[in-house]
Design a protein around this motif. Structure first.
Motif, mmCIF file in Angstrom:
data_model
loop_
_atom_site.group_PDB
_atom_site.id
_atom_site.type_symbol
_atom_site.label_atom_id
_atom_site.label_comp_id
_atom_site.label_asym_id
_atom_site.label_seq_id
_atom_site.Cartn_x
_atom_site.Cartn_y
_atom_site.Cartn_z
ATOM 1 N N SER A 92 -17.260 11.517 -7.193
ATOM 2 C CA SER A 92 -18.552 11.923 -6.625
ATOM 3 C C SER A 92 -19.647 11.040 -7.224
ATOM 4 O O SER A 92 -20.556 11.514 -7.898
ATOM 5 C CB SER A 92 -18.806 13.390 -6.948
ATOM 6 N N TYR A 93 -19.563 9.741 -6.963
ATOM 7 C CA TYR A 93 -20.375 8.765 -7.673
ATOM 8 C C TYR A 93 -21.871 8.902 -7.384
ATOM 9 O O TYR A 93 -22.691 8.732 -8.282
ATOM 10 C CB TYR A 93 -19.900 7.351 -7.336
ATOM 11 N N ASN A 94 -22.226 9.162 -6.137
ATOM 12 C CA ASN A 94 -23.646 9.300 -5.822
ATOM 13 C C ASN A 94 -24.220 10.584 -6.413
ATOM 14 O O ASN A 94 -25.332 10.591 -6.948
ATOM 15 C CB ASN A 94 -23.858 9.256 -4.308
ATOM 16 N N ALA A 95 -23.476 11.667 -6.342
ATOM 17 C CA ALA A 95 -23.933 12.924 -6.945
ATOM 18 C C ALA A 95 -24.150 12.744 -8.442
ATOM 19 O O ALA A 95 -25.143 13.215 -9.013
ATOM 20 C CB ALA A 95 -22.913 14.036 -6.689
ATOM 21 N N ALA A 96 -23.217 12.049 -9.094
ATOM 22 C CA ALA A 96 -23.314 11.825 -10.534
ATOM 23 C C ALA A 96 -24.504 10.940 -10.870
ATOM 24 O O ALA A 96 -25.262 11.217 -11.810
ATOM 25 C CB ALA A 96 -22.031 11.205 -11.060
ATOM 26 N N ALA A 97 -24.698 9.859 -10.107
ATOM 27 C CA ALA A 97 -25.793 8.927 -10.382
ATOM 28 C C ALA A 97 -27.145 9.606 -10.255
ATOM 29 O O ALA A 97 -28.047 9.402 -11.081
ATOM 30 C CB ALA A 97 -25.708 7.727 -9.448
ATOM 31 N N GLU A 98 -27.311 10.418 -9.219
ATOM 32 C CA GLU A 98 -28.604 11.065 -8.986
ATOM 33 C C GLU A 98 -28.870 12.153 -10.019
ATOM 34 O O GLU A 98 -29.997 12.322 -10.492
ATOM 35 C CB GLU A 98 -28.639 11.582 -7.545
ATOM 36 N N GLN A 212 -19.121 -0.634 -2.547
ATOM 37 C CA GLN A 212 -18.023 -0.827 -3.481
ATOM 38 C C GLN A 212 -16.870 -1.539 -2.778
ATOM 39 O O GLN A 212 -16.420 -1.133 -1.709
ATOM 40 C CB GLN A 212 -17.532 0.516 -4.027
ATOM 41 N N TYR A 213 -16.409 -2.616 -3.410
ATOM 42 C CA TYR A 213 -15.235 -3.343 -2.933
ATOM 43 C C TYR A 213 -14.115 -3.224 -3.963
ATOM 44 O O TYR A 213 -14.332 -2.810 -5.103
ATOM 45 C CB TYR A 213 -15.572 -4.814 -2.692
ATOM 46 N N GLU A 214 -12.931 -3.622 -3.579
ATOM 47 C CA GLU A 214 -11.755 -3.454 -4.434
ATOM 48 C C GLU A 214 -11.857 -4.196 -5.762
ATOM 49 O O GLU A 214 -11.303 -3.760 -6.765
ATOM 50 C CB GLU A 214 -10.502 -3.915 -3.688
ATOM 51 N N ASP A 215 -12.580 -5.309 -5.793
ATOM 52 C CA ASP A 215 -12.608 -6.094 -7.029
ATOM 53 C C ASP A 215 -13.480 -5.484 -8.121
ATOM 54 O O ASP A 215 -13.422 -5.914 -9.275
ATOM 55 C CB ASP A 215 -13.022 -7.543 -6.754
ATOM 56 N N LEU A 216 -14.288 -4.479 -7.801
ATOM 57 C CA LEU A 216 -15.184 -3.889 -8.802
ATOM 58 C C LEU A 216 -14.420 -3.334 -10.002
ATOM 59 O O LEU A 216 -14.881 -3.432 -11.143
ATOM 60 C CB LEU A 216 -16.025 -2.776 -8.168
ATOM 61 N N ILE A 217 -13.240 -2.750 -9.774
ATOM 62 C CA ILE A 217 -12.521 -2.097 -10.871
ATOM 63 C C ILE A 217 -11.969 -3.085 -11.896
ATOM 64 O O ILE A 217 -11.515 -2.679 -12.962
ATOM 65 C CB ILE A 217 -11.373 -1.210 -10.339
ATOM 66 N N TYR A 218 -12.032 -4.388 -11.594
ATOM 67 C CA TYR A 218 -11.597 -5.396 -12.557
ATOM 68 C C TYR A 218 -12.744 -5.864 -13.452
ATOM 69 O O TYR A 218 -12.526 -6.630 -14.391
ATOM 70 C CB TYR A 218 -11.011 -6.609 -11.831
ATOM 71 N N TYR A 219 -13.962 -5.415 -13.158
ATOM 72 C CA TYR A 219 -15.128 -5.889 -13.904
ATOM 73 C C TYR A 219 -15.044 -5.472 -15.365
ATOM 74 O O TYR A 219 -14.813 -4.308 -15.687
ATOM 75 C CB TYR A 219 -16.413 -5.328 -13.290
ATOM 76 N N SER A 220 -15.273 -6.446 -16.245
ATOM 77 C CA SER A 220 -15.248 -6.196 -17.680
ATOM 78 C C SER A 220 -16.587 -6.527 -18.338
ATOM 79 O O SER A 220 -17.087 -5.772 -19.158
ATOM 80 C CB SER A 220 -14.134 -7.018 -18.338
ATOM 81 N N SER A 221 -17.166 -7.663 -17.968
ATOM 82 C CA SER A 221 -18.448 -8.080 -18.530
ATOM 83 C C SER A 221 -19.013 -9.202 -17.673
ATOM 84 O O SER A 221 -18.321 -9.760 -16.817
ATOM 85 C CB SER A 221 -18.275 -8.553 -19.982
ATOM 86 N N GLY A 222 -20.276 -9.530 -17.936
ATOM 87 C CA GLY A 222 -20.917 -10.600 -17.182
ATOM 88 C C GLY A 222 -21.739 -10.064 -16.028
ATOM 89 O O GLY A 222 -22.055 -8.875 -15.970
ATOM 90 N N ILE A 223 -22.088 -10.934 -15.102
ATOM 91 C CA ILE A 223 -22.937 -10.568 -13.967
ATOM 92 C C ILE A 223 -22.078 -10.540 -12.705
ATOM 93 O O ILE A 223 -21.625 -11.581 -12.205
ATOM 94 C CB ILE A 223 -24.109 -11.552 -13.821
ATOM 95 N N TYR A 224 -21.865 -9.353 -12.201
ATOM 96 C CA TYR A 224 -20.931 -9.137 -11.093
ATOM 97 C C TYR A 224 -21.478 -9.645 -9.767
ATOM 98 O O TYR A 224 -22.629 -9.408 -9.397
ATOM 99 C CB TYR A 224 -20.616 -7.648 -10.966
ATOM 100 N N TRP A 231 -13.653 -3.249 1.687
ATOM 101 C CA TRP A 231 -14.712 -2.271 1.491
ATOM 102 C C TRP A 231 -14.080 -0.927 1.123
ATOM 103 O O TRP A 231 -13.074 -0.522 1.703
ATOM 104 C CB TRP A 231 -15.506 -2.147 2.779
ATOM 105 N N VAL A 232 -14.649 -0.258 0.122
ATOM 106 C CA VAL A 232 -14.100 1.014 -0.341
ATOM 107 C C VAL A 232 -15.020 2.179 0.000
ATOM 108 O O VAL A 232 -14.587 3.208 0.499
ATOM 109 C CB VAL A 232 -13.852 0.982 -1.865
ATOM 110 N N GLY A 233 -16.304 2.035 -0.286
ATOM 111 C CA GLY A 233 -17.239 3.133 -0.047
ATOM 112 C C GLY A 233 -18.589 2.839 -0.662
ATOM 113 O O GLY A 233 -18.953 1.691 -0.910
ATOM 114 N N SER A 234 -19.327 3.905 -0.925
ATOM 115 C CA SER A 234 -20.656 3.796 -1.509
ATOM 116 C C SER A 234 -20.595 4.189 -2.978
ATOM 117 O O SER A 234 -20.177 5.299 -3.303
ATOM 118 C CB SER A 234 -21.631 4.717 -0.756
#
Length: 287
Positions: A92-98, A212-224, A231-234
């Motif tokens: 529930s990413y949007n609910a959590a963010a808000e 959100q795209y599939e590659d986001l879950i590989y992010y570790s550091s830097g500027i994404y 495409w996965v969702g919002s």
């Protein structure tokens, strides 16, 4: 076991592909996936109504003053900002963010003497169309503004473990006592323009979302920047700052994937280029 083996091979192949992209401004890693082997991309729920309905009812943020080149609430008010939610099995990413943005804003403005976590569970339960699926952003804010929100002590976030909302909106705390709810004084719509978004973030953490795209879950550091994948969702986001590194501008964003994701729960995403739509719209709460 065969399915798990195939999935593991796919993830490793995708990781290797990312590592071989020349000039990548961020570091890919399998660490998050290894720590969350049961992580699944959320299913997107489409809604009949549009978040534009909320925007049309809000005052537009319009600040004439200039913003500094760099700004970071996590350095100015770390006790307020450095609390990272983990939605676990309930994406529930949007609910959590808000909800996180509301919690942080009340802390920064000293409306609470120390940081109080408000109830993500209440938003998940009371905005029935969403539950534990991702959804169009800003409906959580609409609920908080119209109905108020109790603390997480009153209604704890249980869905992170079960992956299911309770499907009913309780008016009492978990211990049976009556809820005391809190509301923002107003919400301001921040239109998708880099300069105004910078000015808004200086006023307080800004609630936004990005694709959100599939590659986001590989992010570790830097500027994404998005490189590949479906495409996965919002993905709900709380923009807490911005800056420049090696000539590349970025937004500093707090997500709700736990501290093991990215830079201790934070993501830096390219700024000024409309990366993944993060500069499309935002909401600034006034508490």
């Amino acid at each position: 076991m065969l399915i798990l083996s195939i999935q593991k091979q796919i993830l490793e192949n995708q990781f290797e592909l990312l590592q071989n992209i020349p000039g990548l401004t961020w570091t890919p890693s399998l660490a998050f996936l290894k720590a969350h082997p049961d992580f699944q991309h959320p299913k997107q729920k489409f809604q009949k109504k549009s978040s534009n309905i909320l925007f049309e009812s809000l005052e537009t943020f319009d600040e004439p003053l200039t913003a500094p080149e760099e700004f970071d609430w996590s350095l100015i008010q770390p006790a307020c900002i450095d609390v990272i939610a983990d939605t676990g099995h309930c994406p529930s990413y949007n609910a959590a963010a808000e909800t996180q943005a509301f919690s942080d804003l009340r802390c920064i403005s000293a409306r609470d003497l120390e940081r109080v976590q408000y109830s993500i569970q209440q938003v998940v339960d009371c905005v029935h169309e969403y539950g534990c699926s991702t959804y169009l952003p800003f409906y959580g804010w609409e609920h908080i503004m119209n109905n108020g929100i109790p603390t997480a002590e009153c209604v704890p976030f249980d869905s992170q473990f079960s992956g299911w909302s309770s499907s009913w909106c309780s008016l009492s705390c978990k211990n049976g006592s009556q809820q005391i709810v809190y509301k923002p004084e107003k919400l301001k719509h921040v239109e998708g323009e880099e300069g105004q978004m910078m000015k808004a973030v200086v006023k307080g953490p800004l609630s936004a979302s990005f694709t959100q795209y599939e590659d986001l879950i590989y992010y570790s550091s830097g500027i994404y920047t998005h490189q590949y994948g479906e495409w996965v969702g919002s993905m709900g986001a709380e923009i807490v700052g911005y800056g420049v590194e090696n000539g590349v501008k970025f937004w500093k964003v707090k997500l709700s994937l736990g501290e093991q994701f990215g830079e201790r729960g934070f993501l830096r995403i390219a700024k000024g280029t409309g990366e993944c739509g993060i500069e499309s719209n935002g909401i600034l709460g006034v508490v």
